[in-house]
Write an enzyme that holds these catalytic residues in place. Structure first.
Site, mmCIF file in Angstrom:
data_model
loop_
_atom_site.group_PDB
_atom_site.id
_atom_site.type_symbol
_atom_site.label_atom_id
_atom_site.label_comp_id
_atom_site.label_asym_id
_atom_site.label_seq_id
_atom_site.Cartn_x
_atom_site.Cartn_y
_atom_site.Cartn_z
ATOM 1 N N ASP A 1 0.857 -1.188 0.000
ATOM 2 C CA ASP A 1 0.000 0.000 0.000
ATOM 3 C C ASP A 1 0.898 1.245 0.000
ATOM 4 O OD1 ASP A 1 -2.388 1.407 0.268
ATOM 5 O OD2 ASP A 1 -2.421 1.276 2.454
ATOM 6 N N HIS B 1 -7.880 9.737 4.134
ATOM 7 C CA HIS B 1 -7.317 8.754 5.074
ATOM 8 C C HIS B 1 -7.573 9.152 6.531
ATOM 9 C CE1 HIS B 1 -4.506 7.808 1.574
ATOM 10 N NE2 HIS B 1 -5.119 6.673 1.830
ATOM 11 N N SER C 1 -12.777 4.132 5.152
ATOM 12 C CA SER C 1 -13.360 3.713 6.430
ATOM 13 C C SER C 1 -14.595 4.558 6.691
ATOM 14 C CB SER C 1 -12.347 3.906 7.561
ATOM 15 O OG SER C 1 -11.487 2.785 7.614
HETATM 16 P P1 13P Z 1 -8.882 4.579 5.937
HETATM 17 O O1 13P Z 1 -7.983 5.423 6.783
HETATM 18 O O2 13P Z 1 -10.133 5.301 5.577
HETATM 19 O O3 13P Z 1 -9.155 3.262 6.551
HETATM 20 O O4 13P Z 1 -8.132 4.314 4.550
HETATM 21 C C1 13P Z 1 -7.135 3.341 4.448
HETATM 22 C C2 13P Z 1 -6.419 3.379 3.156
HETATM 23 O O5 13P Z 1 -6.822 3.999 2.212
HETATM 24 C C3 13P Z 1 -5.182 2.597 3.031
HETATM 25 O O6 13P Z 1 -4.481 2.917 1.875
#
Ligand code: 13P
Length: 333
Positions: free
Chosen positions: A94, A190, A237
């Site tokens: 990621d 994020h 999220s």
């Molecule tokens: P969240 O912080 O909304 O969970 O997003 C996670 C994400 O996009 C990881 O790359």
């Protein structure tokens, strides 16, 4: 050099093609510890959902790349032990931020990598992404790239501002880089604080913040430019208020944490959005469960007694996302 195929992992190519056709999205859950991984594998084995296990640069630093790789390999075996005959598990980097990091993951058995050069000028984003694609494709490793900038904080990635993806750039970008999927910016962000109170309205009944809607018009314009091309949503999220309330009730302090409403993610999952990234919700579930045990049983000092409940709550969360939000249950029988 270890090929992901030797580890029983799969890349994203077929997963995404099926997801777009079937109108659902693959969950991309971040992990950096054993309890998270156990919860993810149990939830996916039970629901027979394909899954992308995501490792960020921060997770790699925290948990060690070697351990994480063997954990992902172990996840495949654990899934089989749980009765999931043909687990479809992808191990994905990621937010890779350099060619060297992406190469190291390809060489180390990852089946998919993200090169996030979205903060660079357009031509530099293309050049770096293309270089990663050329390397990764030699080993059948798929590559996610990003256009547009998401706001928010995630491990070592942070931005105070966001820019929507420009639909007029996507064809040129995808063609010249050869990337397999494209992360776009349409208003997700994020972390657990996706929007400031000023960007939201307030529900008069509950006093909770109501976030602004995602820019579905931008998504539609991108899909029109790139029909059938796999689109990825980061920062997805939903920041479940029951976890936020639990954390605050048991001594935490998360005022006005707010996420993306699940109905909007559900709508996105039915389109060309075929990978939805979820990390913060799992962190919230873990923290809520641990705080509850600490508050109710202050004499407890066996980590299994608070990590166990945290694992159970995360498993419940993952199943809920798979069945009620992404619709990926039963897609990896
Ligand atoms: P969240 O912080 O909304 O969970 O997003 C996670 C994400 O996009 C990881 O790359």
């Amino acid at each position: 050099m270890v090929s992901f195929k030797e580890l029983g992992l799969v890349n994203t190519r077929e997963m995404f093609a099926k997801a777009i056709k079937g109108g659902y999205a693959i969950p991309a859950f971040n992990f950096n510890n054993m309890e998270q991984l156990q919860a993810i594998v149990k939830a996916c084995a039970e629901t027979k959902s394909p899954v992308i296990l995501q490792v960020s640069k921060g997770a790699r630093n925290y948990a060690n790349q070697t351990l994480l790789r063997y954990m992902a390999q172990g996840a495949v075996e654990y899934a089989k032990e749980l009765g999931w005959e043909k687990p479809q598990i992808c191990l994905h980097l990621d937010h890779g931020d350099s060619f060297e990091l992406c190469k190291s993951c390809v060489d180390f058995g990852f089946s998919s990598v993200m090169i996030d050069a979205s903060s660079l000028p357009y031509e530099e984003n293309i050049a770096l992404t293309k270089k990663v694609v050329e390397y990764a494709h030699q080993y059948d490793v798929t590559v996610e790239a990003e256009l547009g900038v998401l706001a928010g904080v995630e491990d070592e990635v942070s931005s105070a501002v966001s820019h929507y993806t420009k639909p007029e750039e996507v064809v040129d970008f995808a063609t010249r880089t050869g990337c397999d999927s494209l992360a776009i910016s349409i208003g997700t962000s994020h972390g657990a604080y996706k929007f400031t109170p000023e960007q939201c309205t307030r529900d008069p009944k509950t006093g909770k913040l109501v976030p602004p809607p995602l820019a579905f018009d931008v998504l539609d314009a991108i899909m029109e430019q790139l029909p059938g091309f796999p689109i990825v949503l980061h920062g997805s999220s939903s920041v479940p208020q029951e976890y936020v309330d639990m954390i605050n009730q048991y001594g935490g302090k998360l005022p006005d944490a707010v996420g993306i409403p699940e109905e909007q993610l559900r709508k996105a999952a039915k389109s060309a959005v075929c990978k939805i990234n979820i990390d913060s919700d799992s962190r919230l579930a873990f923290t809520a469960a641990v705080r509850k045990v600490f508050a109710e049983k202050p004499g407890e000092f066996d980590p299994r007694k608070y990590c166990g409940p945290a694992r159970d709550l995360m498993e419940e969360l993952y199943k809920h996302k798979i069945i009620n939000v992404l619709g990926s249950n039963g897609k990896a029988e």
